[in-house]
Design an enzyme around this catalytic site. Structure first.
Site, PDB file in Angstrom:
ATOM      1  N   LYS A  13      47.941  51.548  40.527  1.00  0.00           N
ATOM      2  CA  LYS A  13      47.332  52.845  40.187  1.00  0.00           C
ATOM      3  C   LYS A  13      46.881  53.638  41.410  1.00  0.00           C
ATOM      4  O   LYS A  13      47.017  54.864  41.436  1.00  0.00           O
ATOM      5  CB  LYS A  13      46.166  52.641  39.215  1.00  0.00           C
ATOM      6  CG  LYS A  13      46.640  52.217  37.830  1.00  0.00           C
ATOM      7  CD  LYS A  13      45.497  52.004  36.868  1.00  0.00           C
ATOM      8  CE  LYS A  13      46.047  51.480  35.550  1.00  0.00           C
ATOM      9  NZ  LYS A  13      44.992  51.211  34.568  1.00  0.00           N
ATOM     10  N   ASP A  49      42.701  56.724  31.613  1.00  0.00           N
ATOM     11  CA  ASP A  49      41.894  55.534  31.304  1.00  0.00           C
ATOM     12  C   ASP A  49      40.464  55.912  30.910  1.00  0.00           C
ATOM     13  O   ASP A  49      39.895  55.342  29.966  1.00  0.00           O
ATOM     14  CB  ASP A  49      41.829  54.598  32.523  1.00  0.00           C
ATOM     15  CG  ASP A  49      43.067  53.733  32.658  1.00  0.00           C
ATOM     16  OD1 ASP A  49      43.789  53.545  31.660  1.00  0.00           O
ATOM     17  OD2 ASP A  49      43.315  53.225  33.771  1.00  0.00           O
TER      18      ASP A  49
END
Ligand code: NAP
Length: 265
Positions: free
Chosen positions: A66, A101
């Protein structure tokens, strides 16, 4: 021809994202294909470019890429910039990076679990890609006090320093404090381990949330023993996927039916 998407990570064999996105596509009438790509640890950039050159429209990025995906993308969204981590790439003229997220976690807590985040005192355990992705959204949702604890204390301190009012420390820096919400954003549960948290950390009516899903982690077992309400990260998984689907397709799928199916209901 169907437009192509995929999840990229290492490993990805276990990922439920292809199934979730196929369900979203069916329910909303969108014509997409969604696969999985296991990139070598030193081969993220090449794997992304191969997918893009073959006509791919977007990728979900998972562990451990990420932060690298954030550095790779040309145009990060505000929430990706705040997180300095990207879990959603969209290929247009430029490469857009987003992070869903945080909103995924907050929607699961607020809408699915009916937890009131406003004025809450929260502990976030971990300082990796997942923790980075959720701090901004937790603050925006009204969490009043946020402590970030991590095995490597310096990483928690560096993450907290980016958010006014947040505090970072190692687990030994928690003292006898207690919290209304404790989020486990570490990968310890995958190894059947738990961060070293004293039972006194669980305040009255605390919610204990483990981002790891599909198993009763040692953290959730300890939380329940301390009288807390224990929840896994399956809802976050579905909610972050729905937000990525919306970023790509402009259509917001319903999440409750998918979550019910995943829980076997
Ligand atoms: P990561 O970047 O590799 O970070 C891992 C974190 O866990 C670090 O803070 C690390 O501490 C800590 N850690 C690892 N083993 C530990 C142990 N035995 N005791 C205490 N701390 C430990 O991983 P990530 O991307 O942040 O992901 C973390 C977890 O969240 C993964 O299990 C992932 O599957 C899950 N996740 C779930 C969702 C969802 O939608 N439900 C979304 C994102 C992530 P150090 O810094 O000291 O190494």
């Amino acid at each position: 021809m169907s437009e192509r998407y995929a999840v990229i990570g290492h490993p990805v064999a276990h990922s439920k994202s292809p199934w979730i996105h196929a369900e979203f596509a069916r329910a909303t009438g969108q014509d997409i294909e969604y696969g999985r790509i296991e990139a070598p640890l030193d081969g993220l950039r090449r794997a992304i470019e191969e997918f893009r050159e073959a006509g791919g429209r977007g990728l979900n990025v998972t562990l451990p890429f990420k932060q690298e995906a954030f550095r790779y993308c040309r145009e990060p969204s505000e929430r990706a910039r705040v997180a300095q981590a990207v879990n959603t790439l969209t290929f247009r003229e430029a490469v857009f990076g987003d992070n869903t997220d945080g909103i995924g976690l907050v929607r699961d807590l607020a809408q699915n679990l009916h937890f009131d985040l406003r004025s809450c005192r929260a502990l976030l355990m971990g300082a990796g890609g997942a923790a980075q992705g959720v701090v901004g959204a937790l603050r925006e949702a009204g969490v009043a006090q946020l402590v970030i604890a991590n095995r490597t204390a310096e990483k928690a301190q560096a993450l907290a320093a980016r958010f006014p009012g947040a505090r970072g420390c190692g687990y030994d820096g928690l003292g006898g404090e207690s919290f209304g919400l404790i989020i486990n954003a570490t990968s310890a549960g995958l190894l059947e381990a738990a961060p070293p948290l004293p039972a006194s950390a669980f305040g009255r009516a605390a919610l204990a949330y483990d981002m790891v899903y599909g198993r009763d982690t040692p953290f959730l077992v300890a939380a329940r023993a301390a009288g807390a309400r224990a929840c896994d990260g399956l809802g976050m998984l579905v909610e972050q996927a729905a937000e990525s689907f919306f970023v790509w397709r402009g259509v917001r799928p319903q999440t409750a039916p998918i979550l019910r199916k995943l829980r076997g209901g």
